[in-house]
Design a protein around this motif. Structure first.
Motif, mmCIF file in Angstrom:
data_model
loop_
_atom_site.group_PDB
_atom_site.id
_atom_site.type_symbol
_atom_site.label_atom_id
_atom_site.label_comp_id
_atom_site.label_asym_id
_atom_site.label_seq_id
_atom_site.Cartn_x
_atom_site.Cartn_y
_atom_site.Cartn_z
ATOM 1 N N LEU A 289 -1.514 2.103 3.579
ATOM 2 C CA LEU A 289 -0.717 3.098 2.868
ATOM 3 C C LEU A 289 0.767 2.844 3.097
ATOM 4 O O LEU A 289 1.206 2.697 4.239
ATOM 5 C CB LEU A 289 -1.054 4.518 3.347
ATOM 6 N N LYS A 290 1.512 2.788 1.993
ATOM 7 C CA LYS A 290 2.963 2.637 2.101
ATOM 8 C C LYS A 290 3.583 4.020 1.937
ATOM 9 O O LYS A 290 3.298 4.705 0.950
ATOM 10 C CB LYS A 290 3.459 1.643 1.063
ATOM 11 N N VAL A 291 4.385 4.405 2.925
ATOM 12 C CA VAL A 291 4.862 5.786 2.978
ATOM 13 C C VAL A 291 6.359 5.875 3.204
ATOM 14 O O VAL A 291 6.992 4.935 3.678
ATOM 15 C CB VAL A 291 4.167 6.574 4.118
ATOM 16 N N LYS A 292 6.878 7.053 2.893
ATOM 17 C CA LYS A 292 8.230 7.419 3.305
ATOM 18 C C LYS A 292 8.065 8.314 4.535
ATOM 19 O O LYS A 292 7.497 9.405 4.435
ATOM 20 C CB LYS A 292 8.930 8.172 2.163
ATOM 21 N N GLN A 293 8.526 7.830 5.688
ATOM 22 C CA GLN A 293 8.319 8.533 6.959
ATOM 23 C C GLN A 293 9.513 9.424 7.291
ATOM 24 O O GLN A 293 10.636 8.951 7.389
ATOM 25 C CB GLN A 293 8.116 7.501 8.076
ATOM 26 N N ASP B 86 -3.334 0.898 -0.841
ATOM 27 C CA ASP B 86 -4.030 -0.351 -1.124
ATOM 28 C C ASP B 86 -5.289 -0.440 -0.261
ATOM 29 O O ASP B 86 -5.400 0.244 0.760
ATOM 30 C CB ASP B 86 -3.123 -1.548 -0.827
ATOM 31 N N TYR B 87 -6.219 -1.278 -0.674
ATOM 32 C CA TYR B 87 -7.427 -1.510 0.134
ATOM 33 C C TYR B 87 -7.668 -3.006 0.161
ATOM 34 O O TYR B 87 -7.246 -3.738 -0.737
ATOM 35 C CB TYR B 87 -8.630 -0.751 -0.442
ATOM 36 N N ASP B 88 -8.377 -3.459 1.191
ATOM 37 C CA ASP B 88 -8.484 -4.912 1.369
ATOM 38 C C ASP B 88 -9.683 -5.497 0.611
ATOM 39 O O ASP B 88 -10.445 -4.778 -0.036
ATOM 40 C CB ASP B 88 -8.498 -5.277 2.857
ATOM 41 N N LEU C 108 3.922 1.355 11.027
ATOM 42 C CA LEU C 108 4.239 2.550 11.814
ATOM 43 C C LEU C 108 3.103 2.971 12.741
ATOM 44 O O LEU C 108 3.332 3.378 13.867
ATOM 45 C CB LEU C 108 4.576 3.710 10.871
ATOM 46 N N MET C 109 1.874 2.893 12.270
ATOM 47 C CA MET C 109 0.734 3.388 13.043
ATOM 48 C C MET C 109 -0.560 2.973 12.371
ATOM 49 O O MET C 109 -0.555 2.482 11.246
ATOM 50 C CB MET C 109 0.772 4.922 13.149
ATOM 51 N N MET C 110 -1.662 3.165 13.079
ATOM 52 C CA MET C 110 -2.971 3.071 12.442
ATOM 53 C C MET C 110 -3.775 4.291 12.846
ATOM 54 O O MET C 110 -3.737 4.711 14.005
ATOM 55 C CB MET C 110 -3.712 1.808 12.831
ATOM 56 N N ALA D 118 -6.878 3.190 8.508
ATOM 57 C CA ALA D 118 -5.760 3.251 7.566
ATOM 58 C C ALA D 118 -4.482 2.804 8.282
ATOM 59 O O ALA D 118 -4.028 3.459 9.217
ATOM 60 C CB ALA D 118 -5.593 4.668 7.024
ATOM 61 N N ILE D 119 -3.941 1.680 7.832
ATOM 62 C CA ILE D 119 -2.681 1.167 8.362
ATOM 63 C C ILE D 119 -1.553 1.863 7.613
ATOM 64 O O ILE D 119 -1.584 1.946 6.379
ATOM 65 C CB ILE D 119 -2.583 -0.353 8.133
#
Lengths: 123, 123
Positions: B83-87, B73-75, B27-29, B16-17
């Motif tokens: 995953l688009k997030v608010k960090q 989202d998935y590929d 940000l991370m994986m 998960a990116i």
């Protein structure tokens, strides 16, 4: 940082996230072994290891949709790469700019930027 | 799309990116199993599977640096998530906003956004 400090997994692979350097869109994720990473650094174009075909895979070889590398970052653990690239055409073999064109929470798919039937029949 | 259509690997995991929804910085994986993905969807906060500790890991549990999920989202292959997030704070345990704070081709590391010694001693 030397490549030998990166952590390749038990199969000799490291995941590489590919991001559009300009728009910052995440385009795809693929795997590199040490040889494909060295090829990428040497040529400035992405080269991966295909897990299904078990061979080196130069991105854009069939489609012409190459990726020119602007930056290669690695994460805190040294076990994931992030490459910022200039993408020609679209990254996804389906004709979309990004492989992440669908979402669990999205209502609509992203639109295609090229016609894969047209592009891949050239190969 | 149902979760059961995603391709988890032979260990039951899917990479998960994690991307900042606003700045688009990667940000991370990390890895999810089906349970951590269901937890993420249910709560709207990221939950992963820790491969080193072999347990569920709620991001921000120790540091308070949680991730609120805006999109999953998935590929094209269904074997990678984005995953688009608010960090909140920074994503990386080193105090950096992103785990990708160093590069093979970069001259300088990114700066820290929090002091990990201060943040993690609270736990």
């Amino acid at each position: 940082m030397s490549i030998s400090n990166l952590k390749f997994d038990e199969k000799g692979l490291i995941p590489a996230i590919i991001q559009d350097a300009e728009t910052k869109e995440v385009l795809m994720m693929a795997y590199m072994n040490e040889e494909s990473l060295r090829n990428t650094i040497r040529t400035g174009r992405t080269c991966f290891w295909s897990r299904s075909r078990q061979e080196l895979w130069w991105k854009g070889e069939s489609s012409g949709n190459i990726q020119e590398v602007e930056e290669i970052d690695y994460d805190c653990d040294g076990d994931t790469l992030l490459l910022k690239v200039k993408q020609t055409g679209g990254a996804c073999h389906t004709g979309h700019k990004s492989c992440f064109y669908r979402g669990i929470k999205r209502e609509k798919e992203a639109e295609k930027v090229f016609d894969p039937e047209e592009v891949y029949k050239k190969a």
